[in-house]
Design an enzyme around this catalytic site. Structure first.
Site, PDB file in Angstrom:
ATOM      1  N   GLY A   1      -8.116   3.763   6.114  1.00 18.95           N
ATOM      2  CA  GLY A   1      -8.992   2.436   5.522  1.00 18.95           C
ATOM      3  C   GLY A   1      -8.033   1.496   5.033  1.00 18.95           C
ATOM      4  O   GLY A   1      -8.092   0.657   6.202  1.00 18.95           O
TER       5      GLY A   1
ATOM      6  N   CYS B   1      13.827  11.498   5.838  1.00 26.10           N
ATOM      7  CA  CYS B   1      13.152  11.050   8.118  1.00 26.10           C
ATOM      8  C   CYS B   1      14.553  11.407   8.734  1.00 26.10           C
ATOM      9  O   CYS B   1      15.030  12.115   9.640  1.00 26.10           O
ATOM     10  CB  CYS B   1      13.589   9.588   8.103  1.00 26.10           C
ATOM     11  SG  CYS B   1      14.808   8.828   6.801  1.00 26.10           S
TER      12      CYS B   1
ATOM     13  N   ASP C   1      -6.069   4.806   1.291  1.00 28.23           N
ATOM     14  CA  ASP C   1      -5.253   5.495   2.968  1.00 28.23           C
ATOM     15  C   ASP C   1      -5.200   5.350   4.213  1.00 28.23           C
ATOM     16  O   ASP C   1      -5.325   3.754   4.169  1.00 28.23           O
ATOM     17  CB  ASP C   1      -6.311   6.624   3.272  1.00 28.23           C
ATOM     18  CG  ASP C   1      -7.794   6.842   3.376  1.00 28.23           C
ATOM     19  OD1 ASP C   1      -8.103   5.358   3.741  1.00 28.23           O
ATOM     20  OD2 ASP C   1      -8.935   7.607   3.167  1.00 28.23           O
TER      21      ASP C   1
ATOM     22  N   GLU D   1       9.787  16.635  14.781  1.00 31.11           N
ATOM     23  CA  GLU D   1      10.204  16.450  13.057  1.00 31.11           C
ATOM     24  C   GLU D   1       9.494  17.806  12.025  1.00 31.11           C
ATOM     25  O   GLU D   1       8.185  17.269  12.424  1.00 31.11           O
ATOM     26  CB  GLU D   1       9.930  15.239  12.757  1.00 31.11           C
ATOM     27  CG  GLU D   1      10.182  14.969  11.553  1.00 31.11           C
ATOM     28  CD  GLU D   1       9.400  13.429  10.792  1.00 31.11           C
ATOM     29  OE1 GLU D   1       8.450  13.096  11.258  1.00 31.11           O
ATOM     30  OE2 GLU D   1      10.928  12.668  10.976  1.00 31.11           O
TER      31      GLU D   1
ATOM     32  N   GLU E   1       9.591   2.338  10.813  1.00 28.32           N
ATOM     33  CA  GLU E   1      10.237   3.070  10.539  1.00 28.32           C
ATOM     34  C   GLU E   1      10.231   4.675  10.014  1.00 28.32           C
ATOM     35  O   GLU E   1       9.639   4.791   9.275  1.00 28.32           O
ATOM     36  CB  GLU E   1      11.110   2.949   9.028  1.00 28.32           C
ATOM     37  CG  GLU E   1      11.951   0.995   8.953  1.00 28.32           C
ATOM     38  CD  GLU E   1      13.179   1.102   9.351  1.00 28.32           C
ATOM     39  OE1 GLU E   1      14.236   1.814   9.522  1.00 28.32           O
ATOM     40  OE2 GLU E   1      13.525  -0.063   9.397  1.00 28.32           O
TER      41      GLU E   1
ATOM     42  N   LYS F   1       0.888  -1.120   0.079  1.00 28.73           N
ATOM     43  CA  LYS F   1      -0.315  -0.206  -0.333  1.00 28.73           C
ATOM     44  C   LYS F   1       1.303   1.385   0.240  1.00 28.73           C
ATOM     45  O   LYS F   1       1.107   2.058   1.057  1.00 28.73           O
ATOM     46  CB  LYS F   1      -1.492   0.337   1.322  1.00 28.73           C
ATOM     47  CG  LYS F   1      -2.266   1.592   0.867  1.00 28.73           C
ATOM     48  CD  LYS F   1      -2.363   1.508   2.146  1.00 28.73           C
ATOM     49  CE  LYS F   1      -1.901   3.072   2.719  1.00 28.73           C
ATOM     50  NZ  LYS F   1      -1.263   4.193   2.551  1.00 28.73           N
TER      51      LYS F   1
HETATM   52  P1  NAD Z   1       2.218   9.146   7.788  1.00 27.02           P
HETATM   53  O1  NAD Z   1       2.613   8.215   9.083  1.00 27.02           O
HETATM   54  O2  NAD Z   1       1.159  10.025   7.522  1.00 27.02           O
HETATM   55  O3  NAD Z   1       2.018   7.371   6.129  1.00 27.02           O
HETATM   56  C1  NAD Z   1       2.977   6.765   5.689  1.00 27.02           C
HETATM   57  C2  NAD Z   1       1.957   5.576   5.379  1.00 27.02           C
HETATM   58  O4  NAD Z   1       1.200   5.519   6.323  1.00 27.02           O
HETATM   59  C3  NAD Z   1       0.873   6.205   4.501  1.00 27.02           C
HETATM   60  O5  NAD Z   1       0.547   5.297   3.502  1.00 27.02           O
HETATM   61  C4  NAD Z   1       0.314   6.091   4.585  1.00 27.02           C
HETATM   62  O6  NAD Z   1      -1.085   6.128   4.235  1.00 27.02           O
HETATM   63  C5  NAD Z   1       0.036   5.374   5.580  1.00 27.02           C
HETATM   64  N1  NAD Z   1      -1.066   5.435   6.944  1.00 27.02           N
HETATM   65  C6  NAD Z   1      -1.242   5.885   7.810  1.00 27.02           C
HETATM   66  N2  NAD Z   1      -1.898   6.588   8.921  1.00 27.02           N
HETATM   67  C7  NAD Z   1      -1.902   5.078   9.230  1.00 27.02           C
HETATM   68  C8  NAD Z   1      -2.384   4.272   9.244  1.00 27.02           C
HETATM   69  N3  NAD Z   1      -3.430   4.510  10.843  1.00 27.02           N
HETATM   70  N4  NAD Z   1      -2.068   3.062   9.989  1.00 27.02           N
HETATM   71  C9  NAD Z   1      -2.177   2.583   8.308  1.00 27.02           C
HETATM   72  N5  NAD Z   1      -1.406   2.976   7.560  1.00 27.02           N
HETATM   73  C10 NAD Z   1      -1.146   4.061   7.821  1.00 27.02           C
HETATM   74  O7  NAD Z   1       3.962  10.219   7.070  1.00 27.02           O
HETATM   75  P2  NAD Z   1       4.201  10.837   6.002  1.00 27.02           P
HETATM   76  O8  NAD Z   1       3.755  11.576   6.405  1.00 27.02           O
HETATM   77  O9  NAD Z   1       4.000   9.766   4.141  1.00 27.02           O
HETATM   78  O10 NAD Z   1       5.935  10.267   5.746  1.00 27.02           O
HETATM   79  C11 NAD Z   1       6.697  11.069   6.277  1.00 27.02           C
HETATM   80  C12 NAD Z   1       6.892  10.460   7.610  1.00 27.02           C
HETATM   81  O11 NAD Z   1       7.706   8.948   6.951  1.00 27.02           O
HETATM   82  C13 NAD Z   1       8.029  11.115   8.309  1.00 27.02           C
HETATM   83  O12 NAD Z   1       7.643  11.457   9.365  1.00 27.02           O
HETATM   84  C14 NAD Z   1       9.339  10.079   8.021  1.00 27.02           C
HETATM   85  O13 NAD Z   1      10.493  10.728   9.130  1.00 27.02           O
HETATM   86  C15 NAD Z   1       9.018   8.800   8.228  1.00 27.02           C
HETATM   87  N6  NAD Z   1       9.935   8.278   7.315  1.00 27.02           N
HETATM   88  C16 NAD Z   1      10.397   7.019   7.593  1.00 27.02           C
HETATM   89  C17 NAD Z   1      11.459   6.844   7.459  1.00 27.02           C
HETATM   90  C18 NAD Z   1      12.656   5.945   7.724  1.00 27.02           C
HETATM   91  O14 NAD Z   1      12.732   4.302   7.194  1.00 27.02           O
HETATM   92  N7  NAD Z   1      12.867   5.454   9.473  1.00 27.02           N
HETATM   93  C19 NAD Z   1      12.138   6.705   6.073  1.00 27.02           C
HETATM   94  C20 NAD Z   1      10.678   7.796   4.990  1.00 27.02           C
HETATM   95  C21 NAD Z   1       9.965   8.456   5.952  1.00 27.02           C
END
Ligand code: NAD
Length: 477
Positions: free
Chosen positions: A209, A282, A206, A382, A249, A174
């Protein structure tokens, strides 16, 4: 405008069962560049069924078969380089050269690296010389849910999909609903490479969902998630009932300690590093700690370097930075910049106004705050935008304490020409990665966080092992 409404399930592109469409917005233009569908429970159930069925044979496939299919995938990936790059330019506004070299480039280097580690990996071995009849057998975990963010879309997808395929798992990907287009090309490549049907499935959706359904699904054995700490917490809670493996991650708030004896361009390189990808990494070193004796010089250099960074359209070639991903993210970053001003930090470069000449798109000026203390929001949260806080320090211990004074622990950086000090400080920093004097990590090194930055390690042999179970068999003659 591209229509990408179908999902890839059981080896075919199929129409979603409950049609709810959303627009994918290009953040450089604020215009829609594609329409995708959001999946529902029924779509997930179909994908899980396909993955479960496929696991019965793929889970017992030979290493050689998997190596050959991944090598075919790698060749196809390189052929579609410009399509993947174009998708990333559209979906996240990454500037052309950056999107091609770095964003698309990571997918190729991860694939190549995982093929090498797969070839070397011993799936069966004795426990040791002392216990030769005790056999260790590494087996694929099973059906995996892979949830990825938008900021390095292909990097995150390949860091999960390739080792999952390599280990013999089956999966449902996803991708982020904000940047799903490059991931859909990966599905096309897997189809073209002729992986058996059901091994790889893609369902858009999303977090609330599809993300929630797959985290709690009883037939899914593992969730590998990259994204915010907020979502990581929810996924852990949703997965708890079914005791699935959850690899996380998450976010970061990296520190970059610049000692007085650092190399000449350490401050300027630090600025470029934070602002790269518009600050949306990140492991961006968003807190620069500068030894007091060079503080004034460091601030002058930092401001000068930030002012030299161009902000411009994604479609243009050059080394400029592009927009941030969305209006929501833009508003959050501007709010944090305003909090820095109201909490008493000094705005030394950038600020909340739009960069010159850009009145459309979610563009933000490279912004630097000085005289920041570690209790301010800009030093704690962050930001995920092109914003840096500069914090002065006097002693090595003080610098280490400030860097470690965070709930995160992903990537930290340090700059000094004193080798012993570098080694000593690297060991004291509580994070999954420490980068000394601007040295980047190669493909195949483990990447992951301490504390609320997560619990997994992606890349190399560690990335493969996340998708494996280890079984002990005794009496093996
Ligand atoms: P996000 O958590 O909003 O979304 C990431 C993914 O998770 C998307 O596919 C989203 O649809 C899904 N998601 C959101 N809520 C969810 C839930 N309740 N259950 C299941 N899936 C859910 O993050 P973002 O805004 O897309 O990405 C930015 C974040 O990602 C930053 O905090 C960044 O630091 C982190 N990040 C971490 C790494 C790492 O390797 N540690 C790498 C890249 C990004």
């Amino acid at each position: 405008m591209i229509e990408k409404k179908n999902f890839y399930i059981n080896g075919s592109w199929v129409a979603p069962k409950n049609q709810k469409d959303i627009q994918v917005i290009n953040p450089a233009t604020e215009k829609s560049c594609a329409v995708i569908s959001l999946g529902g429970k029924e779509d997930i159930n179909d994908a899980v069924l396909a993955a479960k069925e496929a696991f019965k044979t793929w889970g017992f496939s030979s290493k050689q078969e998997r190596v050959e299919l991944l090598e075919d995938f790698y060749v196809l990936y390189k052929k579609r380089w410009s399509d993947i790059t174009d998708a990333i330019i559209q979906e996240m506004g990454a500037p052309k050269d950056f999107a091609s070299k770095l964003q698309t480039g990571t997918g190729a280097s991860h694939t190549k690296s995982f093929i090498r580690y797969l070839k070397e990996f011993e799936f069966e071995k004795p426990l040791g010389e002392h216990a030769k009849n005790q056999r260790l057998i590494y087996e694929p975990k099973g059906v995996c849910a892979l949830i990825t963010p938008w900021n390095w879309p292909i990097n995150q997808v390949t860091l999960k999909v390739i080792p999952a395929l390599a280990s013999g798992c089956t999966m449902i990907l996803k991708p982020s609903e904000l940047a799903p287009l490059s991931a859909m090309i990966i599905a096309e490549l897997i189809d073209e490479a002729k992986f058996p049907k059901g091994v790889f499935n893609l369902v858009n959706g999303d977090g609330a969902g599809v993300g929630t359904h797959i985290s709690s699904h009883p037939e899914i054995d593992m969730v590998s998630f990259t994204g915010s700490t907020r979502a990581g917490r929810l996924i852990s809670k949703n997965a708890a009932e079914t005791i699935k493996r959850v690899c996380l991650e998450l976010g970061g708030k990296g520190g970059n300690i610049v000692f007085a004896d650092s190399y000449k361009n350490a401050v300027r390189d630090g600025i470029r590093n934070v602002m790269s990808n518009s600050g949306q990494s990140c492991d961006a070193p968003t807190r620069m700690l500068v030894e007091k004796s060079i503080y004034k010089r460091a601030v002058d250099e930092a401001v000068d370097e930030a002012n030299k960074i161009n902000v411009d359209q994604a479609s243009k070639k050059g080394d400029h930075i592009g927009p941030v991903i969305s209006k929501t993210q833009y508003d959050k970053i501007i709010n944090l910049i305003e909090s820095g001003i109201s909490e008493g930090a000094t705005l030394a470069a950038g600020g909340p106004e739009l960069p010159n000449g850009l009145n459309k798109g979610y563009f933000i000026k490279p912004t630097i705050f000085t005289n920041v203390t570690n209790d301010m929001r800009i030093a704690k949260e962050e930001i995920f935008g092109p914003v840096l806080s500069i914090i002065p320090f006097e002693t090595e211990d003080e610098a280490v304490n400030i860097v470690n004074d965070t709930s995160y622990g992903l990537g930290n950086y340090l700059q000094t020409e004193d080798k012993e000090k570098a080694h000593r400080v690297a060991k004291k920093l509580r994070s999954g990665c420490v980068y000394i004097n601007g040295n980047a990590a190669d493909a195949g090194t483990p990447f992951g966080g301490y504390r609320q930055s997560g619990n997994g390690r992606e890349g190399g042999v560690w990335g493969l092992e996340e998708y494996l179970e280890v079984k002990t068999v005794t009496g093996w003659k």
